[in-house]
Design a protein around this motif. Structure first.
Motif, short mmCIF file in Angstrom:
data_model
loop_
_atom_site.label_atom_id
_atom_site.label_comp_id
_atom_site.label_asym_id
_atom_site.label_seq_id
_atom_site.Cartn_x
_atom_site.Cartn_y
_atom_site.Cartn_z
N GLY A 180 -23.50 -25.15 -14.94
CA GLY A 180 -22.12 -24.52 -13.87
C GLY A 180 -22.14 -23.56 -12.99
N ASP A 181 -23.12 -22.55 -14.47
CA ASP A 181 -23.16 -21.23 -14.29
C ASP A 181 -23.23 -20.45 -12.42
OD1 ASP A 181 -23.53 -20.53 -17.15
OD2 ASP A 181 -21.66 -20.49 -16.75
N SER A 182 -24.38 -21.60 -12.46
CA SER A 182 -25.29 -21.43 -10.98
C SER A 182 -24.48 -21.00 -9.52
CB SER A 182 -25.88 -22.79 -10.52
OG SER A 182 -27.14 -23.15 -11.41
N ALA A 183 -24.31 -20.29 -8.87
CA ALA A 183 -23.45 -19.84 -8.24
C ALA A 183 -23.82 -18.13 -8.01
CB ALA A 183 -21.87 -18.85 -8.84
N VAL A 184 -23.96 -17.18 -7.11
CA VAL A 184 -23.71 -15.81 -6.22
C VAL A 184 -22.82 -15.32 -6.76
CG1 VAL A 184 -23.63 -14.64 -3.86
CG2 VAL A 184 -25.15 -16.99 -3.97
N TYR A 185 -23.29 -14.02 -7.71
CA TYR A 185 -22.16 -13.14 -8.18
C TYR A 185 -22.50 -11.72 -6.88
CZ TYR A 185 -22.30 -16.69 -11.88
OH TYR A 185 -22.04 -17.69 -12.86
N PHE A 186 -21.58 -11.40 -7.24
CA PHE A 186 -21.12 -10.14 -6.14
C PHE A 186 -20.75 -9.38 -6.51
CE2 PHE A 186 -22.07 -11.17 -1.95
CZ PHE A 186 -22.42 -12.29 -1.87
N CYS A 187 -20.88 -7.70 -6.66
CA CYS A 187 -21.00 -6.99 -7.14
C CYS A 187 -20.01 -5.72 -6.25
CB CYS A 187 -21.96 -5.56 -7.57
SG CYS A 187 -21.40 -4.54 -8.35
N ALA A 188 -19.40 -5.13 -5.78
CA ALA A 188 -18.40 -4.76 -5.52
C ALA A 188 -18.44 -3.46 -5.56
CB ALA A 188 -17.54 -5.38 -4.42
N SER A 189 -17.28 -1.97 -5.32
CA SER A 189 -16.70 -1.27 -5.83
C SER A 189 -15.72 -0.52 -4.83
CB SER A 189 -17.84 0.15 -6.33
OG SER A 189 -18.89 0.18 -4.92
N SER A 190 -15.40 -0.04 -5.51
CA SER A 190 -14.12 0.82 -4.19
C SER A 190 -13.50 2.09 -4.78
CB SER A 190 -12.51 0.00 -3.92
OG SER A 190 -11.58 -0.19 -5.43
N GLN A 191 -12.87 2.83 -4.05
CA GLN A 191 -13.01 4.43 -4.30
C GLN A 191 -11.54 4.09 -5.33
OE1 GLN A 191 -13.69 7.61 -4.00
NE2 GLN A 191 -12.91 7.89 -5.19
N GLU A 192 -10.81 3.53 -5.63
CA GLU A 192 -9.45 3.46 -6.35
C GLU A 192 -9.12 2.33 -6.39
OE1 GLU A 192 -6.10 2.99 -5.20
OE2 GLU A 192 -7.15 3.85 -2.86
N SER A 193 -7.93 1.70 -6.88
CA SER A 193 -7.51 0.49 -7.91
C SER A 193 -6.59 0.11 -7.29
CB SER A 193 -8.08 0.11 -9.38
OG SER A 193 -6.97 1.40 -9.51
N SER A 194 -5.75 1.06 -5.93
CA SER A 194 -4.34 0.53 -5.88
C SER A 194 -4.54 -0.35 -4.76
CB SER A 194 -3.87 1.39 -5.15
OG SER A 194 -4.29 2.23 -3.55
N GLY A 195 -5.46 -1.08 -3.87
CA GLY A 195 -5.40 -1.84 -2.81
C GLY A 195 -6.10 -1.20 -1.82
N ALA A 196 -5.42 0.06 -2.01
CA ALA A 196 -5.20 1.05 -0.24
C ALA A 196 -6.83 0.78 0.68
CB ALA A 196 -5.37 2.08 0.17
N THR A 197 -7.88 1.01 -0.56
CA THR A 197 -9.34 1.26 0.04
C THR A 197 -9.96 0.34 -0.14
OG1 THR A 197 -9.44 1.76 -2.51
CG2 THR A 197 -8.76 3.59 -0.75
N GLU A 198 -11.50 0.23 0.61
CA GLU A 198 -11.95 -0.82 1.09
C GLU A 198 -12.74 -1.37 0.10
OE1 GLU A 198 -14.68 0.15 4.82
OE2 GLU A 198 -15.27 -2.11 4.32
N ALA A 199 -13.25 -2.25 -0.68
CA ALA A 199 -14.30 -2.42 -0.81
C ALA A 199 -15.18 -3.01 -0.78
CB ALA A 199 -13.85 -4.10 -2.20
N PHE A 200 -16.96 -2.32 -1.09
CA PHE A 200 -17.77 -2.48 -1.18
C PHE A 200 -18.98 -3.54 -1.69
CE2 PHE A 200 -17.78 1.38 2.56
CZ PHE A 200 -16.93 1.68 2.10
N PHE A 201 -19.45 -4.31 -0.95
CA PHE A 201 -20.19 -4.98 -1.97
C PHE A 201 -21.79 -4.97 -1.52
CE2 PHE A 201 -17.00 -8.40 -3.33
CZ PHE A 201 -15.33 -7.91 -1.74
N GLY A 202 -21.90 -5.70 -2.89
CA GLY A 202 -23.07 -5.75 -3.20
C GLY A 202 -24.04 -7.23 -2.20
N GLN A 203 -25.50 -7.48 -2.13
CA GLN A 203 -25.68 -8.07 -1.38
C GLN A 203 -26.53 -9.79 -2.57
OE1 GLN A 203 -27.68 -6.20 -3.48
NE2 GLN A 203 -29.75 -6.42 -3.45
#
Lengths: 114, 113
Positions: free
Chosen positions: A84-107
């Motif tokens: 059941g762990d079979s899936a696509v896993y995405f890493c992402a990052s954002s400048q800060e954690s308030s929700g105001a900034t865009e999250a950038f995703f890995g492939q």
């Protein structure tokens, strides 16, 4: 230059194995995340992490653990892999954690457990 | 907890026409943000447009615009002059404390030449 990079892109492994997925971001962001996309394309947050706080989605099994050697990296370790762990896993990052900034995703990393 | 619902699993549009993708959400937060992400077959998640909940004006980005109805908790995406490259999965999402995104189930958009 790739902003958020994950390795490997594809991972096929047997049940019961332990595996890691690496993630690196070169954006200087403070917060990183792991998301899981299942076979029906549904995306769900697994972890949110900055240098102060780890927030874990309560539905994530404790076989999954994020490890951050430094601000630019957030690796995902998975113990005792299950089908059941079979899936696509995405890493992402954002400048800060308030929700105001865009999250950038890995492939994404497509994990297949056989 | 936040929930995001996309009621259209699939949509199709003729090239050069306009299509609207629906999204509704529920949140107890007073301060939140809404997003539309595009996921082409390459799997890469690409931000299409974002809306701050405290702003009444609807966001626009070139051919993409949103209809944000805060009272109705509705956040639809309009794509004008559809192009073949717009074919993808589209995900509506909201952000909560910690900037963690809550995604809808996605809408697969097909563009017919």
């Amino acid at each position: 230059d790739t902003a958020v990079s994950q390795t490997p892109k594809y991972l096929v492994t047997q049940m019961g194995n332990d595996k890691s997925i690496k993630c690196e971001q070169n954006l200087g962001h403070d917060t990183m995340y792991w998301y899981k996309q299942d076979s029906k394309k549904f995306l769900k947050i697994m972890f949110s992490y900055n240098n102060k706080e780890l927030i874990i989605n309560e539905t994530v099994p404790n076989r999954f653990s994020p490890k951050s050697p430094d601000k630019a990296h957030l690796n995902l370790h998975i113990n005792s892999l299950e089908l059941g762990d079979s899936a696509v896993y995405f890493c992402a990052s954002s400048q800060e954690s308030s929700g105001a900034t865009e999250a950038f995703f890995g492939q994404g990393t497509r994990l297949t457990v056989v | 907890a936040q929930t995001v619902t996309q009621s259209q699993p699939e949509m199709s549009v003729q090239e050069a026409e306009t299509v609207t993708l629906s999204c509704t959400y529920d949140t107890s937060e007073s301060d939140y943000y809404l997003f539309w992400y595009k996921q082409p077959p390459s799997r890469q998640m690409i931000l299409v447009i974002r809306q701050e909940a405290y702003k009444q004006q609807n966001a626009t980005e070139n051919r993409f615009s949103v209809n944000f109805q805060k009272a109705a908790k509705s956040f639809s995406l309009k794509i004008s002059d559809s192009q073949l490259g717009d074919a993808a999965m589209y995900f509506c999402a909201s952000s909560q404390a910690g900037n963690m995104l809550t995604f809808g189930g996605g809408t697969r958009l097909m563009v017919k030449p």
